[in-house]
Design an enzyme around this catalytic site. Structure first.
Site, short mmCIF file in Angstrom:
data_model
loop_
_atom_site.label_atom_id
_atom_site.label_comp_id
_atom_site.label_asym_id
_atom_site.label_seq_id
_atom_site.Cartn_x
_atom_site.Cartn_y
_atom_site.Cartn_z
N HIS A 1 0.82 -1.21 0.00
CA HIS A 1 0.00 0.00 0.00
C HIS A 1 0.85 1.26 0.00
O HIS A 1 0.38 2.32 -0.43
CB HIS A 1 -0.98 -0.03 1.17
CG HIS A 1 -2.15 -0.91 0.90
ND1 HIS A 1 -3.27 -0.48 0.24
CD2 HIS A 1 -2.34 -2.23 1.12
CE1 HIS A 1 -4.11 -1.48 0.10
NE2 HIS A 1 -3.57 -2.55 0.61
N GLU B 1 -11.73 -10.88 -9.33
CA GLU B 1 -10.38 -10.96 -8.74
C GLU B 1 -10.08 -12.34 -8.18
O GLU B 1 -9.06 -12.53 -7.52
CB GLU B 1 -10.19 -9.88 -7.67
CG GLU B 1 -11.31 -9.80 -6.67
CD GLU B 1 -11.24 -8.55 -5.82
OE1 GLU B 1 -10.19 -7.89 -5.76
OE2 GLU B 1 -12.27 -8.22 -5.20
N ASP C 1 -5.27 -8.79 -6.97
CA ASP C 1 -5.67 -10.05 -6.33
C ASP C 1 -5.81 -11.18 -7.35
O ASP C 1 -5.49 -12.33 -7.04
CB ASP C 1 -6.98 -9.87 -5.56
CG ASP C 1 -6.74 -9.38 -4.13
OD1 ASP C 1 -5.69 -9.72 -3.56
OD2 ASP C 1 -7.58 -8.65 -3.60
N CYS D 1 -9.42 -2.24 -13.00
CA CYS D 1 -9.02 -1.20 -12.05
C CYS D 1 -7.78 -1.56 -11.24
O CYS D 1 -7.40 -0.83 -10.34
CB CYS D 1 -10.17 -0.86 -11.10
SG CYS D 1 -10.66 -2.22 -10.03
#
Length: 540
Positions: free
Chosen positions: A188, A430, A454, A501
Site C-alpha cells: 500500500h 479478482e 488479487d 481497475c
C-alpha cells in the site's frame, strides 16, 4: 555521500530531508506508588489536557470535514467524563497503589472488552472509542509522542514499511516521496505513491538506517536509488532530471480535454482509482473521465470506530457532487487481509489473504453492510454513483447482495428518502472462481471490474505482499492474461461492459493488449491518466 539501492515503484525525483515514521510505543509498565492522592491528581491533570486536545480536534474537524465527521471527538469528550470510567481508574490507583497510566490502561481494556461482548453493533463500536481515549491519556501521562511524522516542511518519509492504517494518517501535503526498508511493488505504500504521483523506492533493507533521520537526501524513483547527503555533482544531475520530468508532465497536460481514442477510431474510458475524498482533486486535475475505483475501506481505516451512515453519506455525496455527473464507482468495504481496522476485532488468521475479508464480512455482518448501502443509495441522488462488490466467488453471493439491496431500497422508500433506482451494480473479478463462472455472473450484474492485483495473486498462488516473491510475481503471466480475456468475452456475451481497475491498467506495455481484448474501461492512479491517454492515442 551514501548511495542506497532498492526497487522503484514510481518514477520521479524527490529532494528534501529524510523523516523516519515514528510509531508510538504501546507498552505500559506497572509500578507501585507511595502517594495515592498525588497520582489521582496526575490523572485529573492528564484528563483535563486530553479534553483540551479533543476540543481542538473537534474545532479543526468542523472546519475541515463538517459536523458529521467531527462528532466523534465530541463523543470521546463525553466518554472521558463518564463517571464509571473515572471511578474505575481512581479505584485501581487507590486499591492497588499503582501508577495512573497502568490504571488507565487496565480500565480501557476492561471497558473495551465489556462493550465488545455486547450484542448491539453500536455498543460494540464503543470498544474502539474507549481504547482510543485511554491511549490518549496514557500518551499524556508518559510524555510519549504521537506516532507519524512531525514536520513543518515537506519531507521524504522513511520507514521499515507502512500499513494502510498508517498511510491514511499521513498529511499528504507534507510528503515528497517514500523510502522504505521492505515492502513489495504491490504494497500500500507503493499504491499510495502512485496515487499521489510521488517518487518511491522500496526494498532498501537495513542500509536505510535511522541515523539518517533529518539528513538531506534524494530519491530517484526512476532508478530505485537513494542518495544520503548528495555531493554537488549528484545534486545538479538529479535537479536536472527532476526538471526534465516536470517538462514531460507539462507536455502531457496538453492532452487535457482530448478523447481517449486510437488512431483507428476505437474509444475507451479512462477513469481514476482513489482512496478518499481528498484524492478527487487529483482526478479532476488529471482530467479523468470518472472514478473507476473508490476504495471505501479507507473511510473505515481513517476512523477509530465504525463510520456512521451519515458520515459515509456526506463523503459519498461530496464525491458525487464534485465529479459533476461523471461516473463514480464505489467499491464496498474491503477490510481484512492487509487492511486491518482494530475495532472490527478480526481474529488473527494463518492466511488472511484467503480468509475473512471483504464481501465475506459484509454478508456475515449485514448491519455493517446495510449501513454502507443506505449511505451509498442516499448519495446516488446527487450524482452518477455505481456500486461494486469485492471478492465474489459465486452466483449465490450476488443474489444475497441483491436481496439486501432490495431491503435497503424498501426502507429508504418507506421513510421517504430520495435515491436513484437505476444505480448500476457490478462485481470485482479478482478470483479464478469468478472468472470461470463469469458468464453466469454477468447475467446477475450490470458490469465487471477486474482487480488484477488479487487476480494475479490467486492465479499464481503468490502472496503479493511478500517481497521475497517479487521475482516470481508476474502479472504478465499467460494465465492471468487468459483470465482477463475470458472475463471480457463472457461479459460482452451477456451485453455487459467490463473495466480493469488493478495496478496492471497503468502498465503501458499492455494497453494495446487490453484494447484487443475488448476492455471498455481502464482505471488507473490519477497521475497515470494522461500518460495512458497518450498511449491510447498512439495505437492504431
Amino acid at each position: 555521500m551514501i548511495t542506497l539501492k532498492g526497487k522503484s515503484v514510481f518514477g520521479g525525483v524527490a529532494i528534501g530531508r529524510l523523516a523516519f515514521y515514528k510509531r508510538a510505543e504501546p507498552k505500559i509498565k506497572r509500578h507501585h506508588i507511595e502517594d495515592v492522592h498525588a497520582e489521582i491528581r496526575r490523572f485529573e491533570e492528564a484528563k483535563g489536557q486530553a479534553l483540551h486536545q479533543l476540543q481542538e480536534l473537534y474545532d479543526k474537524a468542523m472546519g475541515d470535514v463538517g459536523e458529521a465527521n467531527a462528532m466523534i471527538f465530541e463523543v470521546h469528550q463525553m466518554m472521558l467524563q463518564d463517571f464509571d470510567y473515572i471511578e474505575s481508574v481512581k479505584n485501581i490507583i487507590t486499591a492497588q497503589e499503582v501508577n495512573a497510566e497502568y490504571a488507565v490502561g487496565t480500565t480501557g481494556d476492561n471497558f473495551a472488552q465489556m462493550f465488545a461482548s455486547m450484542d448491539d453493533a453500536y455498543m460494540q463500536g464503543r470498544a474502539a472509542d474507549v481504547k482510543d481515549i485511554s491511549n490518549r491519556l496514557v500518551k499524556i501521562l508518559t510524555g510519549r509522542a504521537e506516532g507519524g511524522i512531525k514536520t513543518d516542511e515537506p519531507v521524504i518519509v522513511a520507514a521499515d514499511d507502512l500499513v494502510p492504517s498508517e498511510t491514511v494518517q499521513l498529511d499528504k501535503e507534507k510528503v515528497l516521496g517514500f523510502a522504505t526498508m521492505y515492502g513489495s511493488a504491490n504494497s500500500h505504500t507503493a499504491i499510495l505513491a502512485r496515487t499521489m504521483n510521488i517518487p518511491a523506492v522500496i526494498g532498501l533493507g537495513e542500509d536505510l538506517s535511522k541515523e539518517y533521520d533529518g539528513k538531506y537526501c534524494i530519491v530517484d524513483g526512476f532508478s530505485g536509488t537513494v542518495f544520503i547527503e548528495p555531493n554537488e555533482e549528484i545534486l545538479r544531475m538529479m535537479t536536472e532530471k527532476r526538471e526534465e520530468d516536470l517538462r514531460r508532465k507539462a507536455l502531457l497536460n496538453e492532452l487535457k480535454g482530448k478523447e481517449n481514442v486510437t488512431l483507428s477510431g476505437r474509444k475507451i474510458n479512462v477513469y481514476a482509482n482513489i482512496g478518499n475524498l481528498a484524492d478527487v482533486g487529483a482526478v479532476l486535475k488529471n482530467d479523468a473521465g470518472g472514478i473507476g475505483l473508490f476504495r471505501s475501506e479507507f473511510l473505515y481505516l481513517e476512523n477509530e470506530t465504525f463510520p456512521s451512515e451519515e458520515q459515509q453519506f456526506q463523503v459519498y455525496r461530496q464525491v458525487a457532487e464534485n465529479m459533476a455527473g461523471r461516473k463514480v464507482i464505489i467499491r464496498t468495504l474491503d477490510i481484512g487481509a492487509d487492511k486491518q481496522a482494530p475495532y472490527f476485532h478480526l481474529d488473527k488468521e494463518e492466511n488472511p489473504a484467503l480468509g475473512y475479508r471483504a464481501i465475506r464480512i459484509c454478508l456475515t455482518e449485514p448491519d455493517i453492510f446495510k449501513t454502507q448501502l443506505r449511505a451509498l443509495y442516499r448519495a446516488s441522488a446527487y450524482g452518477q454513483i455505481a456500486i461494486m462488490f469485492p471478492m465474489i466467488i459465486s452466483v449465490e453471493e450476488v443474489r444475497k447482495i441483491k436481496a439486501i439491496i432490495k431491503e435497503v431500497k424498501a426502507e429508504l422508500k418507506e421513510t421517504g428518502i430520495a435515491y436513484r433506482d437505476d444505480v448500476e451494480t457490478g462485481i470485482m473479478i479478482e478470483t479464478p472462481a469468478a472468472v470461470m463462472i463469469s458468464r453466469e455472473l454477468a447475467k446477475e450484474v450490470d458490469f465487471f471490474s477486474i482487480g488484477t492485483n488479487d487476480l494475479t495473486q490467486y492465479t499464481l498462488a503468490i502472496d503479493r505482499q511478500n517481497e521475497k516473491l517479487d521475482s516470481f510475481y508476474d502479472p504478465h503471466h499467460p494465465a492471468v492474461l487468459a483470465m482477463i480475456k475470458m472475463a471480457a468475452d463472457n461479459a460482452h456475451a451477456e451485453g455487459k461492459w467490463i473495466g480493469l481497475c488493478g495496478e496492471l491498467g497503468a502498465d503501458l506495455t499492455l494497453t494495446e493488449t487490453f484494447l484487443e481484448m475488448g476492455l471498455d474501461e481502464l482505471s488507473v492512479s490519477p497521475a497515470m491518466v494522461l500518460p495512458l491517454r497518450k498511449k491510447i492515442r498512439e495505437i492504431r
